[in-house]
Write an enzyme that holds these catalytic residues in place. Structure first.
Site, mmCIF file in Angstrom:
data_model
loop_
_atom_site.group_PDB
_atom_site.id
_atom_site.type_symbol
_atom_site.label_atom_id
_atom_site.label_comp_id
_atom_site.label_asym_id
_atom_site.label_seq_id
_atom_site.Cartn_x
_atom_site.Cartn_y
_atom_site.Cartn_z
ATOM 1 N N GLN A 1 0.927 -0.724 -0.040
ATOM 2 C CA GLN A 1 0.141 -0.243 -0.081
ATOM 3 C C GLN A 1 0.973 1.395 -0.023
ATOM 4 O O GLN A 1 1.794 1.505 1.073
ATOM 5 C CB GLN A 1 -0.717 -0.105 1.366
ATOM 6 C CG GLN A 1 -2.263 0.600 1.447
ATOM 7 C CD GLN A 1 -2.716 0.308 2.599
ATOM 8 O OE1 GLN A 1 -2.869 -0.606 2.966
ATOM 9 N NE2 GLN A 1 -3.065 2.052 3.074
ATOM 10 N N GLY A 2 0.357 1.937 -0.662
ATOM 11 C CA GLY A 2 1.144 3.727 -1.216
ATOM 12 C C GLY A 2 0.258 4.394 -0.796
ATOM 13 O O GLY A 2 0.023 5.717 -1.614
ATOM 14 N N SER B 1 0.813 6.890 2.793
ATOM 15 C CA SER B 1 1.878 7.693 3.833
ATOM 16 C C SER B 1 2.521 7.721 3.067
ATOM 17 O O SER B 1 3.128 7.352 2.714
ATOM 18 C CB SER B 1 1.926 7.528 4.738
ATOM 19 O OG SER B 1 0.618 6.306 6.228
ATOM 20 N N SER C 1 3.867 -1.987 4.360
ATOM 21 C CA SER C 1 5.285 -3.470 4.743
ATOM 22 C C SER C 1 4.572 -4.033 3.598
ATOM 23 O O SER C 1 4.006 -3.659 2.636
ATOM 24 C CB SER C 1 3.747 -4.372 5.701
ATOM 25 O OG SER C 1 3.490 -2.505 6.693
ATOM 26 N N GLU D 1 -9.209 -3.221 6.565
ATOM 27 C CA GLU D 1 -8.181 -2.989 7.882
ATOM 28 C C GLU D 1 -9.319 -3.188 8.733
ATOM 29 O O GLU D 1 -8.752 -3.553 9.798
ATOM 30 C CB GLU D 1 -7.472 -1.706 7.581
ATOM 31 C CG GLU D 1 -5.698 -2.038 8.446
ATOM 32 C CD GLU D 1 -4.952 -1.291 7.472
ATOM 33 O OE1 GLU D 1 -5.077 -1.400 6.857
ATOM 34 O OE2 GLU D 1 -4.710 -0.963 8.200
ATOM 35 N N ASN E 1 -5.684 5.987 16.184
ATOM 36 C CA ASN E 1 -6.081 5.876 16.782
ATOM 37 C C ASN E 1 -7.169 7.029 17.238
ATOM 38 O O ASN E 1 -7.388 6.817 17.035
ATOM 39 C CB ASN E 1 -5.692 4.759 18.244
ATOM 40 C CG ASN E 1 -5.817 3.805 17.857
ATOM 41 O OD1 ASN E 1 -6.427 2.935 16.607
ATOM 42 N ND2 ASN E 1 -5.579 2.589 19.115
ATOM 43 N N GLU E 2 -5.842 8.375 17.784
ATOM 44 C CA GLU E 2 -6.334 9.503 17.736
ATOM 45 C C GLU E 2 -7.277 10.202 16.145
ATOM 46 O O GLU E 2 -7.869 10.632 17.157
ATOM 47 C CB GLU E 2 -5.193 10.177 18.016
ATOM 48 C CG GLU E 2 -4.328 10.502 19.395
ATOM 49 C CD GLU E 2 -3.720 8.565 19.348
ATOM 50 O OE1 GLU E 2 -3.282 8.311 18.050
ATOM 51 O OE2 GLU E 2 -3.905 8.457 20.450
#
Lengths: 413, 372
Positions: A145-146, A148, A180, A264, A397-398
């Site tokens: 996955q690209g 970020s 990853s 996810e 999570n934030e």
């Protein structure tokens, strides 16, 4: 390493076909169990402890191929794309049995199995689905996955990787990070900016399929806190992507990315929660057998039971979500997966830390890592460190909590 | 408490809507506040209404004037009473019905259940808890065919509002459940006021109180105690679920409208994240409570463990949400006029009723270990 020859010789004695027994849940479970008993090498954890990267990759490919042979790599996919259209009751059985057998996690194929289909089912062209889903199922193609970038983490929509249309191709320049298994990937789900002048930053983003073997793609592994190098940076230098590998419309990538991310928070956590349940049960059984000191320590024992109750609640939340999806596959609740992701990741952090504390000083000794062992390697410090993968990735999570507050609770922006 | 229909086919959503509508009128925050300010022990108009609407008859069997429904329907009632912080001694009354159904003989069932189901009698039961020590109340053979009670029973939930007490007493080496009718038997139940004024605890003193032998339940006392404990755990978990959701909704409304620094305070991220945490905890404890109710309804062998786990988790979440509700409201949430403190006090009492958090966690651990 010769994993193939090291498997239980009885594999050769008969062909397993759990999906042929789909109509009888008990028979289905028995067949999945028999297959796992025959095929999962009893010593795979030992062999993957401190294994080389090449051995790990070979083992992952072997395991994915074995799952594929009995139709259990992609059973959750629709029949039209080589899946088995199985429902929640079968999925529960598969995950329970995989957890019971302590089978390897097909880590390297997570994006291929979940994120890619979640993206293509709703938004891909038929040609893309035929080509790429078949590639996963039949050729074991690995995806990464690209999303970020160094300057765009939580503020993903600020991403700067640029894709410019030139004739039949987009020319892409930029840099991606935290991908990853990027080092082993054949393809990448790529977000890039196609319209830098769009009034809203979300509106200028497109979604592409990137061939990782294309000229101009450079991959560099990043070593993580665990010591492993699962993540990669991807550098894109005038990489050409054919127009046919644009997913959906130009500048519609942001909305499509949301369906990728929702993957996810659904089935992947379903499998992980079954493994977690197995771990907690096994830890308690061990403690009972060995009359462990922590059972007499009120604080530790109650911390365990709190975690256990939260684990039971997690599994119930996942079943509620699965039922929701089964009743209406297109509704796709957006809130429940988010609650599940936050609840699971915080519980994972808490429980791995609990085990680490029980380990005392000896839990701090450096031990070789079981590659592909997930969060239950028994290497307490490693499992604890790895829990950050779930509180940070797929939307920290934030960020998710802000999303819950605004979208589910209606608090003002 | 799963949505839709119970196994008996009752429409739980319709039941919920009906109960909620009645309570929003008859147990509004204003009415609850008025009752608590008056230091009452029983809200008689509300009790009569509950009886008239058949809420108290839901659980009793049809042969004794009830509707013969089960945990799913009862949980709806408990949850809605929790939402309204209603002062209504339903739990004690239902526990007496359950004990009679399980361990009473035909005469006892016929004598008591119809009056409980009709709301003629309210009940209160000895405060059980996971792993609690044996009671100090003693039962001995008395003059003639009667029995004699001696000792003090504390912590009777809503005891001063009760017309009938079901008490656990020691008889030699064993245990027995005994029915006492304070007004008839010459027993006074004193009110021990709790900070939560929607309920109270009662104290009953016995000095050679003679009762007819027919007041002793013949059923296995431990089995009855276990069933009552699980029933109470589910009831309190449901009350907690309802109360926590209600005070959370009240708090969200406030955060959306209260303005400081020129904007609604709900736009501040520090508060948003706390609300998100509460929401996730409410969802997680909510599904656990629902599953515990479903398991009780289906007679699942793990129903007991789920009931204890549901009480442990839901009462903890209720306390956390109610505590933070006061803080999120600021000064207004700390006033007597605002309902925040009603929820906070009910939440804190719920945590301790029929055993505290540690007792419930240890109860769950014991059951897990037994199965491990």
């Amino acid at each position: 390493m010769s994993v193939q020859t090291a498997t239980n010789p009885s594999t050769a004695t008969r062909r397993f076909d759990p999906l042929a027994r789909k109509d009888d849940l008990d028979a289905f479970r028995a067949e999945v169990r028999a297959w796992l008993e025959a095929v999962v090498p009893a010593d795979w954890r030992a062999r993957m402890t401190g294994a080389s990267e090449a051995d790990y990759v070979a083992f992952q490919r072997w395991w994915f191929a074995e799952m594929g042979k009995v139709g259990l790599a992609t059973p959750h996919w629709p029949r039209d794309w080589g899946g088995a259209d199985i429902g929640i009751r079968h999925q529960v059985i598969i995950f329970e049995e995989i957890a019971r057998a302590q089978a390897p996690n097909p880590d390297m194929f997570v994006i291929s199995l979940y994120h890619l289909p979640a993206t293509l089912f709703g938004n891909g062209s038929k040609t893309q689905r035929d080509r790429y889903l078949t590639g996963v199922k039949e050729r074991g193609e690995v995806w990464c996955q690209g999303f970020s970038e160094p300057g765009s983490g939580s503020d993903l929509a600020s991403l700067r990787t640029r894709a410019e249309r030139k004739g039949d191709v987009y020319v892409v320049n930029g840099q991606k990070v935290w991908s990853s298994y990027g080092a082993f990937a054949d393809y990448c789900l790529l977000l890039a900016r196609t319209d830098p002048t769009a009034p809203k930053k979300q509106a200028g983003i497109s979604y592409f399929i990137l061939n990782m073997k294309a000229p101009g793609v450079t991959v560099r592994p990043i070593r993580q806190a665990t010591g492993q190098a699962e993540f990669c940076e991807i550098f894109l230098d005038n990489v050409e992507i054919p127009v046919s590998d644009l997913i959906g419309e130009e500048n519609a990538g942001w909305a499509i990315a949301q369906s990728t991310l929702s993957a996810e928070r659904g089935l992947i956590i379903f499998e992980l929660s079954e493994r977690m349940a197995r771990t907690l049960d096994a830890d308690l059984a061990d403690a009972k057998r060995t009359d462990a000191a922590w059972l007499k320590d009120d604080e530790a024992r109650r911390a365990f039971t709190r975690a256990y109750n939260d684990m039971v609640a997690l599994r119930l939340m996942i079943r509620a979500l699965m039922q929701e999806i089964e009743t209406d596959p297109h509704m796709g609740s957006t809130t429940m997966p988010t609650y599940i992701k936050v609840h699971f990741s915080e519980l994972l952090r808490r429980y791995t830390e609990f085990r680490l504390k029980l380990g005392g000083l000896s839990g701090q000794l450096r031990q070789p890592i079981i590659l592909g062992g997930g969060h239950q390697t028994g290497n307490a410090m490693h499992d604890f460190l790895l829990s950050y993968a779930w509180t940070i990735s797929g939307g920290a999570n934030e960020i998710l909590k802000t999303m819950i507050a605004e979208r589910a609770l209606g608090l003002p922006r | 408490m799963s949505d839709g229909h119970s196994t008996d086919g009752m429409d739980l959503n319709a039941l919920r809507d009906g109960v909620r509508t009645v309570l929003s009128e008859q147990a509004s925050h204003e009415k609850v506040a008025a009752f608590t300010n008056a230091e009452g022990v029983r809200d008689q108009p509300l009790w009569s209404q509950a009886a008239e609407l058949g809420w108290l008859a839901l659980f009793a069997d049809e042969a004794h004037g009830g509707l013969g429904l089960g945990p799913s329907e009862l949980a709806v009632i408990y949850e809605e009473l929790g939402r309204a912080v209603a002062p209504l001694p339903v739990l004690g009354t239902m526990l007496v019905v359950e004990a009679l159904a399980r361990g009473g003989d035909a005469d006892q069932q016929a004598a008591w259940i119809p009056r409980l189901a009709a709301g003629e009698l309210a009940g209160a039961v000895s405060m059980l808890a996971p792993g609690a020590p044996a009671p100090t109340l003693t039962l001995s053979t008395g003059p003639g065919s009667g029995v004699v009670l001696d000792g003090v029973v504390e912590n009777l939930l809503d005891g001063a509002a009760a017309d009938v007490l079901l008490l656990l007493a020691r008889e030699g080496e064993g245990l027995r459940w005994v029915l006492v009718e304070p007004a008839v038997d010459g027993v006074t139940v004193e009110k021990a006021a709790t900070v939560d004024r929607t309920r109270h605890l009662g104290v009953a003193r016995f000095e050679r109180v003679v009762l007819p032998a027919g007041r002793v339940l013949t059923g296995d006392a431990d089995e009855i105690a276990q069933a009552l404990l699980h029933h109470a755990a589910l009831a309190l978990a449901s009350d907690a679920r309802g109360g926590a959701n209600a005070i959370f909704e009240i708090t969200l409304d406030y955060l959306k409208t209260r303005e400081q620094f020129g904007k609604p305070i709900g736009s501040f991220q520090a508060l948003k994240h706390r609300c998100a945490d509460h929401k996730i905890a409410l969802v997680a404890s909510g599904v656990l409570v629902a599953e515990a109710v479903a398991k009780a309804a289906s007679g699942d062998s793990a129903a007991g463990r789920y009931a204890l786990a549901a009480k442990a988790l839901a009462s903890e979440v209720y306390a956390r949400v109610a505590q933070d509700a006061v803080q999120l409201h600021g000064g207004i949430g700390y006033t007597w006029e605002h309902p925040c403190h009603l929820y906070l006090k009910r939440a804190k009492l719920n945590e301790q009723l029929f055993g505290g958090p540690a007792a419930y966690l240890d109860g769950v651990t014991d059951l897990l270990l037994a199965a491990a």
